[in-house]
Design an enzyme around this catalytic site. Structure first.
Site, mmCIF file in Angstrom:
data_model
loop_
_atom_site.group_PDB
_atom_site.id
_atom_site.type_symbol
_atom_site.label_atom_id
_atom_site.label_comp_id
_atom_site.label_asym_id
_atom_site.label_seq_id
_atom_site.Cartn_x
_atom_site.Cartn_y
_atom_site.Cartn_z
ATOM 1 N N LYS A 80 0.648 -1.030 -0.308
ATOM 2 C CA LYS A 80 0.173 0.146 -0.053
ATOM 3 C C LYS A 80 1.396 1.279 -0.299
ATOM 4 O O LYS A 80 1.634 1.187 0.962
ATOM 5 C CB LYS A 80 -0.629 -0.362 1.291
ATOM 6 C CG LYS A 80 -2.285 1.077 1.102
ATOM 7 C CD LYS A 80 -2.949 0.772 2.263
ATOM 8 C CE LYS A 80 -3.907 1.711 2.358
ATOM 9 N NZ LYS A 80 -4.585 1.807 3.773
ATOM 10 N N SER A 155 -9.401 2.352 2.179
ATOM 11 C CA SER A 155 -8.801 2.534 1.891
ATOM 12 C C SER A 155 -7.465 1.618 1.295
ATOM 13 O O SER A 155 -7.366 2.338 0.108
ATOM 14 C CB SER A 155 -8.258 3.793 3.112
ATOM 15 O OG SER A 155 -7.285 2.959 3.633
ATOM 16 N N SER A 179 -9.829 -0.115 7.393
ATOM 17 C CA SER A 179 -9.249 -0.884 5.590
ATOM 18 C C SER A 179 -8.263 -1.654 5.717
ATOM 19 O O SER A 179 -8.421 -1.728 4.237
ATOM 20 C CB SER A 179 -8.227 1.059 5.993
ATOM 21 O OG SER A 179 -9.059 2.032 5.688
HETATM 22 N N1 GLN Z 1 -13.162 4.391 6.177
HETATM 23 C C1 GLN Z 1 -11.903 4.499 7.931
HETATM 24 C C2 GLN Z 1 -11.622 6.347 7.510
HETATM 25 O O1 GLN Z 1 -11.877 6.362 6.651
HETATM 26 C C3 GLN Z 1 -11.010 3.649 8.137
HETATM 27 C C4 GLN Z 1 -10.126 4.339 7.429
HETATM 28 C C5 GLN Z 1 -8.802 3.177 7.508
HETATM 29 O O2 GLN Z 1 -8.999 2.640 8.001
HETATM 30 N N2 GLN Z 1 -7.652 3.793 7.283
HETATM 31 O O3 GLN Z 1 -11.188 6.348 8.495
#
Ligand code: GLN
Length: 486
Positions: A80, A155, A179
């Site tokens: 990532k 994400s 994410s």
């Molecule tokens: N979707 C969640 C957010 O927008 C989690 C993001 C993540 O785990 N990096 O914060």
């Protein structure tokens, strides 16, 4: 032999070690799959072709000289793009870091390289890992391999899509509020968020430091276990890294004597297809000998609010370092120091990131700190306690991963609706618990769904074992039809 992308990472490694296939062939094979498919998927931001081939040549040489080969020998791994690979760009899918070169490798990356993994590329994400759809990348969105019109989740959507389409066999993600698990579930792969402190955060660009964990995504649970053996080790550069001896992750299909807790009040509002899928996964676990009980985790209804206070507060301090001076692209038109700060941030950050920095700054400002930040910390403690109490009665908690399967691009505009994607994943981050997403079938649109298993702190091995037992009984890990062929 099956085509290489039909093998699991472990099978591919074994084929390489046996001498059935060379590392250079593996590298060329997966690089050409990326070349062929990345346009339609948007999974990779950067492909590391020459670096991958160089490493592959080294591996072939090592093998021909009978030198010992690492646990991840010749496995193509996607990273990532908020995680450092030394000398490569780390953009966080942000305009701000378009030209930022990582000065060192993240510990997790370093450990995988030591075990001879073939790093193949950097994957797309929502800018600074803030989002649930990978639509918030500053560069381009990623598509879901099961239906290109749908999002891959986020994400870590780039890694999930890359692994699902078999452009790499292992991907890394970071999980602050879901994410890793939510995109894994959307793309029909396995995704694992370790106990907080199990995997070093050194070299991961921080979002919410008390919540962030790096973890693996793969096509099988055995590959998750393999990756955890490699990356789940102490690191002196991360003060929150647990100082424990390295562990092995044995796999067994027995669930006799295991009790799973189900917070059933949580299930009432589920979409019927998600509920049915969840309940049938529970039945499968029972056929393996597990028992289930109802548990009271009513308090989890406060998780989302708690998370969006704590995560934005931490993000606003973490992202303060991106000022156009030390880090980030400096606005060309700036004439004064003040303008360097203001304009660089204005031009560099996307809307979602700006919104979170502003929210977090507000939450931490004098007068509001007590009302929001401190209160949220107290609720977090209550949530940790509620889980501890639940684990007195059960070995692990079962929940769906997300309230639905993957949705179409550009259909969720309301931020709250997007934030609700994480309703089932956030509790494990708040409590620092290990949690896995394992494919559990499909919704009515033929999009994958996932079962989530959450264990007590430090019980990473058990969580992975339960998931393995479920996977072996359910046989659901499949290749999206669009990407089955060479
Ligand atoms: N979707 C969640 C957010 O927008 C989690 C993001 C993540 O785990 N990096 O914060």
């Amino acid at each position: 032999m099956k085509p290489l992308h039909h093998l699991s990472a472990t099978e591919l490694r074994d084929a390489f070690i046996r001498g059935d296939v060379s590392a250079v062939h593996i590298a060329e094979y997966f690089l050409s799959r990326i070349e062929k498919h990345n346009k339609e998927l948007g999974a990779f931001l950067k492909v590391l072709g020459p670096r991958t081939l160089l490493k592959a040549e080294n591996l072939d040489r090592k093998r021909s000289h009978n030198q010992p080969l690492g646990k991840m020998a010749a496995i193509p791994v996607a990273i990532k793009d908020n995680t450092h690979i030394a000398e490569e760009l780390t953009t966080c899918a942000s305009r701000f870091l378009t030209h930022y070169k990582a000065p060192f490798s993240a510990t997790a990356v370093h450990y995988m390289e030591q075990e001879d993994a073939l790093l193949i590329g950097k994957t797309n994400l929502d800018e600074f890992a803030m989002g649930s759809s990978t639509e918030k990348s500053a560069f381009f969105p990623t598509n879901n391999p099961w239906n290109l019109k749908c999002v891959p989740g986020g994400s870590s959507g780039g890694s999930a899509a890359a692994v699902s389409a078999r452009l790499a066999l292992i991907g890394t993600g970071s999980d602050t509020g879901g994410s890793i698990r939510q995109p894994a579930s959307f793309c029909g792969v396995v995704g694992y968020k370790p106990t907080y402190g199990r995997v070093s955060r050194y070299g991961l660009v921080a979002f919410g430091s008390s919540l962030d964990q790096i973890g693996p995504m793969a096509t099988t649970v055995a590959d998750i276990a393999l990756t955890m053996e490699v990356i789940g080790r102490h690191c002196p550069h991360d003060a929150t890294s647990m100082d424990l001896p390295p562990e092995t992750y044995p796999l067994s299909t027995h669930l006799k004597g295991i009790t799973f807790g189900i917070p059933s009040h949580f299930l009432h509002n589920l979409k019927p297809e998600v509920r049915n899928n969840f309940l049938s996964a529970v039945e499968t676990l029972k056929t393996l000998g597990a028992k289930t009980i109802d548990i009271d985790l009513d308090l989890l209804k406060h998780s989302l609010a708690t998370y969006y206070i704590l995560a934005t507060a931490e993000a606003s301090t973490n992202l303060a370092r991106f000022d156009g001076i030390r880090y980030g692209t400096r606005a060309k038109s700036a004439k004064t120091l003040e303008e360097v700060y203001d304009l660089s941030r204005k031009e560099g950050f996307g809307r979602e990131v700006k919104k979170r920095i502003m929210l977090g700054t507000y939450i931490l400002s004098a007068g509001y700190r007590e009302a929001y930040y401190k209160k949220a910390q107290k609720v977090r403690t209550l949530i940790i306690n509620a889980f501890e109490k639940a684990f007195e009665k059960c070995d692990a908690v079962l929940m769906p991963v997300a309230p639905s399967g993957a949705f179409k691009h550009n259909t969720i505009h309301d931020p709250i609706e997007m934030y609700l994607q994480d309703i089932f994943t956030i509790p494990a981050n708040l409590a620092g618990l290990p949690a896995i997403s394992v494919p559990s079938g499909f919704d009515s649109q033929k999009m994958p769904l996932g079962l989530q298993i959450i264990g007590p702190q430090m019980c990473d091995i058990s969580v992975i074992q339960y998931a393995y037992a479920y996977e072996q009984a359910s046989h659901l890990s499949t290749i999206p039809p669009l990407f089955e062929a060479l």
